[in-house]
Design an enzyme around this catalytic site. Structure first.
Site, PDB file in Angstrom:
ATOM      1  N   GLY A  15       0.536  -1.357   0.051  1.00  0.00           N
ATOM      2  CA  GLY A  15      -0.004  -0.103   0.139  1.00  0.00           C
ATOM      3  C   GLY A  15       1.181   1.474  -0.140  1.00  0.00           C
ATOM      4  O   GLY A  15      -0.026   2.006   0.237  1.00  0.00           O
ATOM      5  N   SER A  16       1.816   1.526  -0.537  1.00  0.00           N
ATOM      6  CA  SER A  16       2.992   2.364  -0.449  1.00  0.00           C
ATOM      7  C   SER A  16       2.082   3.795  -1.638  1.00  0.00           C
ATOM      8  O   SER A  16       2.845   4.498  -1.780  1.00  0.00           O
ATOM      9  CB  SER A  16       4.531   2.367  -0.825  1.00  0.00           C
ATOM     10  OG  SER A  16       4.824   1.940  -2.161  1.00  0.00           O
ATOM     11  N   ASN A 110      -4.914   2.059 -13.618  1.00  0.00           N
ATOM     12  CA  ASN A 110      -3.976   0.376 -12.710  1.00  0.00           C
ATOM     13  C   ASN A 110      -2.461   1.138 -13.344  1.00  0.00           C
ATOM     14  O   ASN A 110      -1.929   1.796 -14.156  1.00  0.00           O
ATOM     15  CB  ASN A 110      -3.955  -1.487 -13.369  1.00  0.00           C
ATOM     16  CG  ASN A 110      -2.766  -1.686 -13.566  1.00  0.00           C
ATOM     17  OD1 ASN A 110      -3.193  -2.010 -11.905  1.00  0.00           O
ATOM     18  ND2 ASN A 110      -2.387  -2.569 -14.614  1.00  0.00           N
ATOM     19  N   HIS A 112       1.392  -0.052 -13.047  1.00  0.00           N
ATOM     20  CA  HIS A 112       1.858  -1.222 -14.086  1.00  0.00           C
ATOM     21  C   HIS A 112       3.139  -1.207 -13.593  1.00  0.00           C
ATOM     22  O   HIS A 112       3.600  -0.039 -14.675  1.00  0.00           O
ATOM     23  CB  HIS A 112       1.234  -2.031 -14.202  1.00  0.00           C
ATOM     24  CG  HIS A 112       1.923  -3.472 -15.347  1.00  0.00           C
ATOM     25  ND1 HIS A 112       2.006  -4.054 -14.475  1.00  0.00           N
ATOM     26  CD2 HIS A 112       3.157  -3.609 -16.007  1.00  0.00           C
ATOM     27  CE1 HIS A 112       2.653  -5.820 -15.177  1.00  0.00           C
ATOM     28  NE2 HIS A 112       3.965  -4.770 -16.143  1.00  0.00           N
ATOM     29  N   GLU A 146      -8.636  -6.194 -21.978  1.00  0.00           N
ATOM     30  CA  GLU A 146      -6.985  -6.866 -22.332  1.00  0.00           C
ATOM     31  C   GLU A 146      -5.496  -6.257 -20.807  1.00  0.00           C
ATOM     32  O   GLU A 146      -5.855  -5.439 -20.507  1.00  0.00           O
ATOM     33  CB  GLU A 146      -6.463  -6.024 -23.045  1.00  0.00           C
ATOM     34  CG  GLU A 146      -5.588  -6.512 -24.136  1.00  0.00           C
ATOM     35  CD  GLU A 146      -4.655  -5.747 -25.280  1.00  0.00           C
ATOM     36  OE1 GLU A 146      -3.534  -6.672 -25.018  1.00  0.00           O
ATOM     37  OE2 GLU A 146      -4.712  -5.515 -25.532  1.00  0.00           O
TER      38      GLU A 146
HETATM   39  C1  GAR Z   1       3.674  -1.604  -7.392  1.00  0.00           C
HETATM   40  O1  GAR Z   1       5.157  -1.562  -7.939  1.00  0.00           O
HETATM   41  C2  GAR Z   1       3.031  -1.359  -8.789  1.00  0.00           C
HETATM   42  O2  GAR Z   1       3.306  -1.490  -9.897  1.00  0.00           O
HETATM   43  C3  GAR Z   1       2.499  -3.043  -8.932  1.00  0.00           C
HETATM   44  O3  GAR Z   1       2.424  -3.901  -7.435  1.00  0.00           O
HETATM   45  C4  GAR Z   1       3.031  -2.578  -6.175  1.00  0.00           C
HETATM   46  C5  GAR Z   1       2.537  -2.460  -5.150  1.00  0.00           C
HETATM   47  O4  GAR Z   1       3.381  -1.594  -4.233  1.00  0.00           O
HETATM   48  N1  GAR Z   1       1.805  -3.528  -9.278  1.00  0.00           N
HETATM   49  C6  GAR Z   1       0.955  -4.728 -10.557  1.00  0.00           C
HETATM   50  O5  GAR Z   1       2.925  -5.589 -10.630  1.00  0.00           O
HETATM   51  C7  GAR Z   1       0.366  -4.512 -10.484  1.00  0.00           C
HETATM   52  N2  GAR Z   1       0.078  -5.489 -11.708  1.00  0.00           N
HETATM   53  P1  GAR Z   1       2.467  -0.836  -2.914  1.00  0.00           P
HETATM   54  O6  GAR Z   1       1.347  -2.276  -2.599  1.00  0.00           O
HETATM   55  O7  GAR Z   1       3.809  -0.991  -1.733  1.00  0.00           O
HETATM   56  O8  GAR Z   1       1.784   0.288  -3.557  1.00  0.00           O
END
Ligand code: GAR
Length: 221
Positions: A15-16, A110, A112, A146
């Site tokens: 959750g950062s 989203n 990514h 997609e």
């Molecule tokens: C982030 O790096 C985000 O881009 C990635 O998960 C991490 C979540 O970090 N998302 C994916 O890989 C989605 N396919 P966070 O929980 O600290 O925000």
């Protein structure tokens, strides 16, 4: 300024990015408020972060067959009760089904951790290192049916150094993610970014397939 956007954030873990969004809402950088956080994982640190800010937060279980079958329907119902203007997938590691996406069409974004269309899916940092890429980064895009394939709003890049581990690269990318996600959401909530069919407009100008370059935007500021 348009009305304040109601934002629902879906998470699965740390959750950062959620924290960066909430802080930007509270400081007025984003013209919106996070009205709910929903997690696919009961132990997500992001749920604790939401609770600290007194943001309604919940976890939707997917353990029994019945729960699995009804997961997206249930998620849809819960999200709908918050009447969101924007749904942000911030480290949400489940694939949303077509009914959910069509219910909230053009309202889901989203983040990514790769320079899409390179490396959709998982293990993006390792794949970029193994391919000996010189740079990596992150992409904010609208969600379509997609996987990681919807129209790109913004991309930001960072260098990959020789001997980088996946963890080192992931930390470098995450730093840019927080700033870029906040910037993209602030532009959406200020109604400077609009999506019509498969095209995105930034201040009424058509964006290229790569979206806005976050690095370029930062250089201009
Ligand atoms: C982030 O790096 C985000 O881009 C990635 O998960 C991490 C979540 O970090 N998302 C994916 O890989 C989605 N396919 P966070 O929980 O600290 O925000």
């Amino acid at each position: 300024m348009p009305k304040k956007y109601r934002i629902v954030v879906l998470i699965s873990g740390r959750g950062s990015n959620l924290q960066a969004i909430v802080e930007a809402c509270l400081s007025g950088i984003i013209n919106g408020a996070v009205c709910a956080v929903i997690s696919s994982n009961q132990n997500a640190l992001g749920l604790e972060r939401a609770a600290k800010f007194n943001i309604p937060n919940s976890f939707i279980a997917k353990n029994t067959n019945e729960q699995k079958k009804n997961y997206d329907k249930h998620l849809c119902e819960v999200v709908r009760t918050y009447q969101p203007d924007l749904i942000v997938l911030a480290g949400y590691m489940k694939i949303l089904n077509a009914d959910f996406i069509s219910m909230f069409r053009d309202k889901i974004v989203n983040i990514h951790p790769s320079l899409l269309p390179k490396y959709p899916g998982l293990n993006t940092h390792l794949r970029a290192i193994n391919a000996k890429d010189k740079k990596s980064g992150a992409t904010v895009h609208f969600v379509t049916e997609e996987l990681d394939g919807g129209p790109i709003i913004m991309q930001g890049s960072v260098p990959i150094f020789s001997n980088d581990s996946s963890e080192q690269l992931s930390r470098r990318v995450l730093e840019i993610e927080h700033k870029m996600l906040v910037t993209a959401i602030s532009l959406i909530c200020a109604e400077k970014i609009k999506k019509r069919k498969d095209t995105i407009y930034f201040e009424n100008k058509k964006l290229s397939k790569k979206g806005i370059s976050f690095n370029h935007l930062m250089e201009q500021r």
